[in-house]
Design a protein around this motif. Sequence first.
Motif, PDB file in Angstrom:
ATOM      1  N   ASP A 116      -2.452   9.201 -24.962  1.00  0.00           N
ATOM      2  CA  ASP A 116      -3.819   9.363 -25.538  1.00  0.00           C
ATOM      3  C   ASP A 116      -4.498   9.800 -23.961  1.00  0.00           C
ATOM      4  O   ASP A 116      -3.516  10.607 -22.813  1.00  0.00           O
ATOM      5  CB  ASP A 116      -4.480   7.821 -25.988  1.00  0.00           C
ATOM      6  CG  ASP A 116      -3.891   6.832 -24.938  1.00  0.00           C
ATOM      7  OD1 ASP A 116      -3.987   6.506 -23.896  1.00  0.00           O
ATOM      8  OD2 ASP A 116      -4.053   5.222 -25.628  1.00  0.00           O
ATOM      9  N   GLU A 117      -5.715   9.163 -24.149  1.00  0.00           N
ATOM     10  CA  GLU A 117      -6.796   9.744 -23.272  1.00  0.00           C
ATOM     11  C   GLU A 117      -6.341   8.685 -21.759  1.00  0.00           C
ATOM     12  O   GLU A 117      -6.732   9.056 -20.844  1.00  0.00           O
ATOM     13  CB  GLU A 117      -8.558   9.690 -23.781  1.00  0.00           C
ATOM     14  CG  GLU A 117      -8.928   7.988 -23.645  1.00  0.00           C
ATOM     15  CD  GLU A 117      -8.023   8.141 -25.016  1.00  0.00           C
ATOM     16  OE1 GLU A 117      -9.098   6.640 -25.125  1.00  0.00           O
ATOM     17  OE2 GLU A 117      -8.003   8.051 -25.601  1.00  0.00           O
ATOM     18  N   ASP A 132      -9.190  16.521 -18.650  1.00  0.00           N
ATOM     19  CA  ASP A 132      -8.584  15.529 -19.198  1.00  0.00           C
ATOM     20  C   ASP A 132      -8.289  15.868 -20.575  1.00  0.00           C
ATOM     21  O   ASP A 132      -9.721  15.673 -20.704  1.00  0.00           O
ATOM     22  CB  ASP A 132      -8.365  14.375 -18.370  1.00  0.00           C
ATOM     23  CG  ASP A 132      -7.140  13.540 -18.829  1.00  0.00           C
ATOM     24  OD1 ASP A 132      -6.459  13.920 -19.026  1.00  0.00           O
ATOM     25  OD2 ASP A 132      -7.302  12.339 -17.772  1.00  0.00           O
ATOM     26  N   PHE A 133      -7.320  15.105 -21.610  1.00  0.00           N
ATOM     27  CA  PHE A 133      -8.244  14.984 -22.768  1.00  0.00           C
ATOM     28  C   PHE A 133      -9.147  13.516 -22.906  1.00  0.00           C
ATOM     29  O   PHE A 133      -9.645  12.675 -21.785  1.00  0.00           O
ATOM     30  CB  PHE A 133      -6.960  13.926 -23.138  1.00  0.00           C
ATOM     31  CG  PHE A 133      -5.388  14.785 -23.119  1.00  0.00           C
ATOM     32  CD1 PHE A 133      -5.370  16.227 -23.938  1.00  0.00           C
ATOM     33  CD2 PHE A 133      -3.737  14.451 -23.483  1.00  0.00           C
ATOM     34  CE1 PHE A 133      -4.367  16.699 -23.450  1.00  0.00           C
ATOM     35  CE2 PHE A 133      -3.319  14.771 -23.153  1.00  0.00           C
ATOM     36  CZ  PHE A 133      -3.594  16.145 -23.828  1.00  0.00           C
ATOM     37  N   ASN A 134      -9.402  13.417 -23.868  1.00  0.00           N
ATOM     38  CA  ASN A 134     -11.036  12.483 -24.206  1.00  0.00           C
ATOM     39  C   ASN A 134     -10.519  11.736 -25.976  1.00  0.00           C
ATOM     40  O   ASN A 134      -9.582  12.581 -26.089  1.00  0.00           O
ATOM     41  CB  ASN A 134     -11.944  13.275 -24.075  1.00  0.00           C
ATOM     42  CG  ASN A 134     -12.129  14.401 -25.433  1.00  0.00           C
ATOM     43  OD1 ASN A 134     -11.522  14.101 -26.629  1.00  0.00           O
ATOM     44  ND2 ASN A 134     -12.665  15.734 -24.737  1.00  0.00           N
ATOM     45  N   ASP A 137      -9.893  13.780 -28.563  1.00  0.00           N
ATOM     46  CA  ASP A 137      -8.442  15.194 -29.023  1.00  0.00           C
ATOM     47  C   ASP A 137      -7.187  14.514 -29.441  1.00  0.00           C
ATOM     48  O   ASP A 137      -6.372  14.826 -29.234  1.00  0.00           O
ATOM     49  CB  ASP A 137      -7.557  15.488 -27.644  1.00  0.00           C
ATOM     50  CG  ASP A 137      -9.176  16.328 -26.980  1.00  0.00           C
ATOM     51  OD1 ASP A 137      -9.743  16.759 -27.362  1.00  0.00           O
ATOM     52  OD2 ASP A 137      -8.897  16.354 -25.214  1.00  0.00           O
ATOM     53  N   ILE A 138      -6.916  13.178 -29.351  1.00  0.00           N
ATOM     54  CA  ILE A 138      -5.861  12.270 -30.255  1.00  0.00           C
ATOM     55  C   ILE A 138      -5.549  12.470 -31.367  1.00  0.00           C
ATOM     56  O   ILE A 138      -6.851  11.840 -32.011  1.00  0.00           O
ATOM     57  CB  ILE A 138      -5.880  10.388 -29.400  1.00  0.00           C
ATOM     58  CG1 ILE A 138      -6.560  10.323 -27.881  1.00  0.00           C
ATOM     59  CG2 ILE A 138      -4.752   9.480 -29.322  1.00  0.00           C
ATOM     60  CD1 ILE A 138      -5.228  11.508 -27.262  1.00  0.00           C
ATOM     61  N   GLN A 151      -4.098  21.005 -28.409  1.00  0.00           N
ATOM     62  CA  GLN A 151      -3.983  21.207 -26.734  1.00  0.00           C
ATOM     63  C   GLN A 151      -3.117  20.534 -26.239  1.00  0.00           C
ATOM     64  O   GLN A 151      -2.751  18.850 -26.819  1.00  0.00           O
ATOM     65  CB  GLN A 151      -5.417  20.303 -26.285  1.00  0.00           C
ATOM     66  CG  GLN A 151      -6.740  21.691 -27.059  1.00  0.00           C
ATOM     67  CD  GLN A 151      -8.383  20.824 -26.417  1.00  0.00           C
ATOM     68  OE1 GLN A 151      -8.907  21.095 -25.328  1.00  0.00           O
ATOM     69  NE2 GLN A 151      -9.142  19.764 -27.205  1.00  0.00           N
ATOM     70  N   LYS A 187      -5.202  23.289 -21.383  1.00  0.00           N
ATOM     71  CA  LYS A 187      -6.249  22.363 -21.472  1.00  0.00           C
ATOM     72  C   LYS A 187      -7.276  21.924 -20.227  1.00  0.00           C
ATOM     73  O   LYS A 187      -7.986  21.897 -19.878  1.00  0.00           O
ATOM     74  CB  LYS A 187      -6.541  20.909 -22.058  1.00  0.00           C
ATOM     75  CG  LYS A 187      -8.601  20.386 -22.016  1.00  0.00           C
ATOM     76  CD  LYS A 187      -8.614  19.265 -23.088  1.00  0.00           C
ATOM     77  CE  LYS A 187      -9.786  18.538 -23.090  1.00  0.00           C
ATOM     78  NZ  LYS A 187     -10.208  17.480 -24.303  1.00  0.00           N
ATOM     79  N   PRO A 210      -1.574  15.221 -26.395  1.00  0.00           N
ATOM     80  CA  PRO A 210      -2.601  14.041 -27.032  1.00  0.00           C
ATOM     81  C   PRO A 210      -2.309  13.339 -28.580  1.00  0.00           C
ATOM     82  O   PRO A 210      -2.745  13.746 -29.702  1.00  0.00           O
ATOM     83  CB  PRO A 210      -3.761  15.013 -27.189  1.00  0.00           C
ATOM     84  CG  PRO A 210      -3.868  15.860 -27.027  1.00  0.00           C
ATOM     85  CD  PRO A 210      -1.988  16.107 -26.594  1.00  0.00           C
ATOM     86  N   GLN A 211      -1.407  12.477 -28.183  1.00  0.00           N
ATOM     87  CA  GLN A 211      -0.217  12.447 -29.850  1.00  0.00           C
ATOM     88  C   GLN A 211      -0.301  10.573 -29.787  1.00  0.00           C
ATOM     89  O   GLN A 211      -0.067  10.296 -28.076  1.00  0.00           O
ATOM     90  CB  GLN A 211      -0.113  13.037 -30.381  1.00  0.00           C
ATOM     91  CG  GLN A 211       0.306  13.836 -31.122  1.00  0.00           C
ATOM     92  CD  GLN A 211       1.428  14.833 -31.368  1.00  0.00           C
ATOM     93  OE1 GLN A 211       2.831  14.704 -30.899  1.00  0.00           O
ATOM     94  NE2 GLN A 211       1.192  15.579 -31.943  1.00  0.00           N
TER      95      GLN A 211
END
Length: 394
Positions: A116-117, A132-134, A137-138, A151, A187, A210-211
Motif C-alpha cells: 500500500d502507500e 510514490d503511491f498515495n 491508488d490502492i 500504476q 509512476k 499498489p494492491q
Amino acid sequence: MRNKVGAILIALQIAVTMTIIVNSIFIIMERKELMARESGMDEANSFYIRSSGFAKDFNNQVTVQEDLAMIRGLPGVVDAIQVNAIPISGGGWSMGLQTKPGDDQDGVGVAVYMVDEHGTNTFDVDVIAGQDFNASDIIWRDGDRNDWPDQILITKAMAEDLYPDEDYRNAVGKTVYINRNEPIIIKGIIDKLQAPWIGWNGLERVMLVPQLMDFSAYRYLVRTEPGQRDIIMPKVEEMLASSNKGRIVRELRSMQETRDRSYRRHSAMINILTTVMVILTIVTALGIVGLASFSVNRRKKQIGTRRALGATQGAILRYFMLENFMISTVGVMVGAALTVGLNMWLMQAFELSRIDWYLIPVGMVVLWLVGQIAVLGPAKRAAAIPPAIATRNV
C-alpha cells in the motif's frame, strides 16, 4: 637428484595444494561478495509474520486494516505493510514487463511486491524519480482477479533494463505492458530493492504494485526503530493472536534470520572450503617436513664431512632451504598451470567467473613461504650436526 621420487611427490603435492587452494579462495571471495549484497531495505530492524484465517466469518479486508492500524500504532514501530513476498526469502511472485504490446515482444522479468502507500517507508527505499503511491491508488485483489493496477513503481535497475539506451529517469510516465497487452504506467522509480531469489540474475529487478490482498493467508512486514526489533516481535505476535481467534499466527522471523537461511548454502561452502584448505596446507607442510627430515637423516655423514671441511651452519641451513625452494618452485609452476585449467573447467561446468589473475602469484608466494617455514626445522637440525660425525660409522 638421488631421491627423485620423494622430490617429485612433494612437488606434485604442492601443485595440487596450490590448485585447490587458489580456486577455493576465489570461490570463497565470490560467495562472500554475493552474501554482502545489500537488499535495499532496513534488514537490521525488520521482521515479518504470517497470518492465516480459518473461521467461517473471517473477514480478510477488515482484519488486515485493523491489524495494520494496531501494528503501526505500537511504540517503536516505524511502519508496517501487508505484502505478498519477502525480499531474499526464496519464494515470491514474478511477471514480465514489455515496452511494447504483443505476443511477439520479449519481456523483462520482474519480481512483484504488492504493497500500500506505506510500502516505500516500510522497505526503507527512496523514490528517486516520479512519485510514490498515495491512498487513492490502492485497490484490493482477490483470488479471482487477474488484472493489474494502472500504476506501478519500479527499481532503478528495472528501468535500466527496460530502457537500456536512456536515462532511467525517463522511464517515469511511460507505459509498459504486463500479460502481453495490459498497459501500466510507471509512476515512479525507487533506488534499490532485491527480489526474493538470491540466485536470480535479475535480483534487483523489482516492481511495487499498489494492491492489498483479499486472501485468507498473508504476511505483514514490520519495520521498527533501531534496536527495537527483538522487543516488538513478540508483542506483535501476541497482539495478532489475541485480537482474532479465527486465525493462526506463525512464521515470525527477522530479516537477519531470513538472510542467514537464504545464504546458508554459501556459508556451508565457505566453511567446507576453508577446512579443506587448512587440512591441505597442513598435510603439504608435514610432507615437506618428512622429506627434509628423511634427507637429513640419510646425509648426516655427508653434512658432517662438509662441516669438517669448513662449511658453516649457515651454509648447511641455506643448502636445505634452497633445495626446498627448488622443489617448491617446480610445484608452484605446475600448480599455476593446473589452477588455470581447473578454473576453465569450473567456468564451463558451473558457470563460475574467470579467476582473478593476482590470486595465482599470491598462491605461489604463499606456498613458497609454507615450504620455507616447513623445512626450517629439519634444516636447523642439519646445521647443528657436528663435524665429528664424519669420523663415525653411520
